[in-house]
Design a protein around this motif. Structure first.
Motif, short mmCIF file in Angstrom:
data_model
loop_
_atom_site.label_atom_id
_atom_site.label_comp_id
_atom_site.label_asym_id
_atom_site.label_seq_id
_atom_site.Cartn_x
_atom_site.Cartn_y
_atom_site.Cartn_z
N PRO A 233 0.81 -1.23 0.00
CA PRO A 233 0.00 0.00 0.00
C PRO A 233 0.84 1.28 0.00
CG PRO A 233 -0.90 -1.58 1.56
CD PRO A 233 0.43 -2.13 1.12
N VAL A 234 1.93 1.28 0.76
CA VAL A 234 2.81 2.46 0.80
C VAL A 234 3.47 2.66 -0.55
CG1 VAL A 234 4.84 3.47 1.91
CG2 VAL A 234 3.18 2.16 3.28
N HIS A 235 3.94 1.56 -1.16
CA HIS A 235 4.56 1.61 -2.49
C HIS A 235 3.58 2.16 -3.51
CE1 HIS A 235 6.84 0.32 -6.02
NE2 HIS A 235 5.81 -0.41 -6.41
N MET A 236 2.34 1.69 -3.46
CA MET A 236 1.34 2.15 -4.41
C MET A 236 0.99 3.62 -4.19
SD MET A 236 -1.29 -1.11 -4.63
CE MET A 236 -2.29 -0.29 -5.87
N GLN A 237 0.88 4.04 -2.96
CA GLN A 237 0.56 5.43 -2.67
C GLN A 237 1.66 6.37 -3.19
OE1 GLN A 237 0.54 7.04 1.47
NE2 GLN A 237 -1.66 7.34 1.11
N HIS A 238 2.91 5.93 -3.07
CA HIS A 238 4.02 6.73 -3.57
C HIS A 238 3.99 6.88 -5.09
CE1 HIS A 238 6.76 6.05 0.19
NE2 HIS A 238 5.80 6.92 0.39
N HIS A 239 3.31 5.95 -5.76
CA HIS A 239 3.21 6.02 -7.22
C HIS A 239 1.86 6.53 -7.69
CE1 HIS A 239 6.84 3.51 -6.95
NE2 HIS A 239 7.12 3.94 -8.17
N GLY A 240 1.13 7.21 -6.79
CA GLY A 240 -0.07 7.91 -7.20
C GLY A 240 -1.37 7.12 -7.17
N HIS A 241 -1.35 5.91 -6.66
CA HIS A 241 -2.58 5.12 -6.60
C HIS A 241 -3.44 5.59 -5.42
CE1 HIS A 241 -1.27 2.25 -9.65
NE2 HIS A 241 -0.10 2.18 -9.04
N GLY A 242 -4.75 5.59 -5.62
CA GLY A 242 -5.68 6.02 -4.58
C GLY A 242 -6.07 4.89 -3.65
N LEU A 243 -6.87 5.23 -2.65
CA LEU A 243 -7.27 4.26 -1.63
C LEU A 243 -8.10 3.12 -2.23
CD1 LEU A 243 -6.79 4.00 1.40
CD2 LEU A 243 -9.00 5.14 1.78
N SER A 244 -8.95 3.42 -3.20
CA SER A 244 -9.77 2.38 -3.82
C SER A 244 -8.91 1.40 -4.60
CB SER A 244 -10.82 3.00 -4.75
OG SER A 244 -11.73 3.78 -4.01
N GLN A 245 -7.89 1.91 -5.31
CA GLN A 245 -7.00 1.02 -6.06
C GLN A 245 -6.17 0.15 -5.12
OE1 GLN A 245 -5.25 4.37 -8.26
NE2 GLN A 245 -5.80 3.34 -10.17
N ILE A 246 -5.70 0.75 -4.03
CA ILE A 246 -4.95 -0.01 -3.04
C ILE A 246 -5.84 -1.11 -2.45
CG2 ILE A 246 -3.85 0.09 -0.75
CD1 ILE A 246 -2.95 2.96 -1.51
N GLY A 247 -7.10 -0.74 -2.14
CA GLY A 247 -8.04 -1.72 -1.60
C GLY A 247 -8.29 -2.86 -2.56
N LEU A 248 -8.35 -2.57 -3.86
CA LEU A 248 -8.57 -3.61 -4.87
C LEU A 248 -7.40 -4.59 -4.89
CD1 LEU A 248 -10.12 -4.83 -7.25
CD2 LEU A 248 -8.93 -3.21 -8.75
N VAL A 249 -6.17 -4.08 -4.92
CA VAL A 249 -4.99 -4.96 -4.98
C VAL A 249 -4.89 -5.83 -3.72
CG1 VAL A 249 -2.45 -4.99 -4.98
CG2 VAL A 249 -3.69 -3.46 -6.53
N ILE A 250 -5.07 -5.20 -2.56
CA ILE A 250 -4.98 -5.97 -1.33
C ILE A 250 -6.15 -6.94 -1.20
CG2 ILE A 250 -4.92 -5.84 1.20
CD1 ILE A 250 -2.35 -4.92 -0.18
N GLY A 251 -7.31 -6.54 -1.68
CA GLY A 251 -8.47 -7.43 -1.66
C GLY A 251 -8.24 -8.67 -2.51
N ILE A 252 -7.68 -8.48 -3.71
CA ILE A 252 -7.36 -9.62 -4.57
C ILE A 252 -6.29 -10.49 -3.91
CG2 ILE A 252 -6.27 -10.27 -6.75
CD1 ILE A 252 -7.74 -7.87 -8.02
#
Length: 425
Positions: free
Chosen positions: A263-282
């Motif tokens: 999640p931290v890596h994704m946030q640093h590359h501009g991903h939002g909370l919904s996108q982070i939730g999708l990746v972690i959910g999968i």
């Protein structure tokens, strides 16, 4: 307690009643896992982000994973001891309720912006994660040696529903939290607390009679009739317990380390909370959804082969995560899905080996002790992950985790050459 024992005794001489209870236990465990999976997944999704927000640095973003895995280590031991003495019902219900209280404590910490309370609450929240994991053992209590992998799988796969829903409700819960004047990231822990408490109530109200109490009584009767002694059984199966524990420890350490910093890596590359939730959910869905197939494979082709498959899958996950562009959702999804599948292979094969290598008079206590080491491995992975990323990169962390998982292969080859562990009831 006496009425519980009397009810349990009525099942001793009735294989038909035992079979019905086995199936009913799997249903109860599955219902609790739906809620437990939601509680676990929602908290994991935003834990690192909440800590980063409150502490103002990503270098310490691994602290939440460290705290709730350390808390889960202590809880695993306590839940194991309670289960050994009073049965699964009391042990698991206590752990889930404690985890729910911890999650709600995180919400309060976010409201008053207290780092000290956050740390304490995350530690207590770990009881829910430990209990959610230990619930898998309840499904094996009345399973025979050829059903154990499948029984573990059935208990775990139910968590897929909650595990996938939890992260994908993060955005909704965040909006709800904001609407009632609570910090957005704390919304996920409102969901976690409620889900853990419901899971505990399901176990407490529905897991009657307690299958573990029945198995203990059956084992006591067998020993009185001159069957295997506890001391001999434990001595002959120490190797199986050690290897089963190592499988789960390595897969847990690698999985927690990479998952925590994604999640931290994704946030640093501009991903939002919904996108982070999708990746972690999968990812969390991949941790549980393959379980039905995995359990069958563990029972059919063996614990050792599936442990080797775990090591290879985790290696592939680490490589893909390391080379994936930071802005690529597809590569991150593939890497995190493989991470979940590799963990799934390791957990089910290792768990089955632990059940094979223990007997009822010490089984729950041993299982709790093994889960302590699993939790400590997760704590180590969580603690080191933030430091590794801060000092180098997410790619280095992912690649290193993949290489570490390869240790499973020589260990399994060594174990295969030794005398096979004899499964027990």
């Amino acid at each position: 307690m006496s009425s519980s024992h009397e009810l349990a005794r009525s099942y001793l001489d009735s294989p038909e009643k035992q079979s019905r209870l086995y199936k009913r236990t799997l249903v109860v465990v599955s219902i609790s896992q739906i809620f437990g999976g939601a509680g676990l997944a929602a908290g994991i999704t935003v834990g690192a982000l909440l800590a980063q927000q409150m502490m103002g640095t990503s270098a310490l973003a691994g602290i939440p994973a460290t705290l709730f895995t350390l808390g889960s280590a202590g809880a695993a031991f306590i839940v194991g001891k309670l289960s050994q003495t009073f049965g699964r019902r009391i042990g698991l219900a206590t752990g889930f309720l404690a985890g729910g209280i911890g999650a709600l404590g995180v919400v309060l910490a976010a409201i008053i912006n207290s780092i000290f309370l956050l740390f304490i609450a995350l530690f207590i929240y770990g009881a829910g994660t430990a209990t959610n994991l230990q619930t898998r053992y309840a499904g094996t209590d009345l399973a025979n040696k050829n059903q154990r992998g499948t029984a573990i799988s059935i208990a775990m796969v139910s968590a897929t529903i909650g595990a996938f829903a939890g992260p994908n409700l993060v955005g909704v819960m965040g909006s709800f939290a904001l609407s009632i004047g609570i910090p957005e990231l704390a919304g996920a822990f409102i969901l976690s607390g409620s889900a853990f408490i419901i899971a505990g109530l399901v176990i407490f109200l529905m897991l009657r009679p307690d299958p573990f109490l029945i198995v203990k009584m059956m084992n006591g009767t067998a020993n009185k009739n001159g069957e295997s002694s506890i001391g001999d059984v434990q001595e002959n199966n120490k190797r199986g317990i050690s290897v089963g524990a190592l499988i789960m420890v390595l897969s847990q350490m690698v999985m927690i380390a990479i998952m925590t910093m994604t999640p931290v890596h994704m946030q640093h590359h501009g991903h939002g909370l919904s996108q982070i939730g999708l990746v972690i959910g999968i990812h969390i869905g991949a941790m549980y959804l393959p379980s039905l197939v995995t359990g069958i494979l563990v029972d059919k082709i063996g614990r050792i082969n599936m442990a080797i498959a775990s090591g290879l899958t985790l290696l592939l996950s680490g490589i893909i995560a390391a080379i994936a562009p930071g802005d690529s959702m597809i590569f991150l999804i593939i890497a995190l899905a493989l991470l979940g599948i590799g963990w799934n292979f390791g957990l089910i094969s290792g768990t089955a080996l632990i059940v094979d290598s223990t007997e009822p008079n010490t089984r729950a206590k041993t299982q709790g002790t093994v889960d302590v080491f699993i939790a400590l491995a997760g704590a180590s992975g969580g603690a080191l992950s933030g430091m590794v990323v801060a000092g180098s990169s997410y790619a280095i962390l992912s690649f290193s985790g993949g290489l570490l998982s390869l240790l499973l292969i020589p260990v399994m080859i060594w174990f295969h050459r030794k005398k096979s562990v004899k499964p027990l009831m």
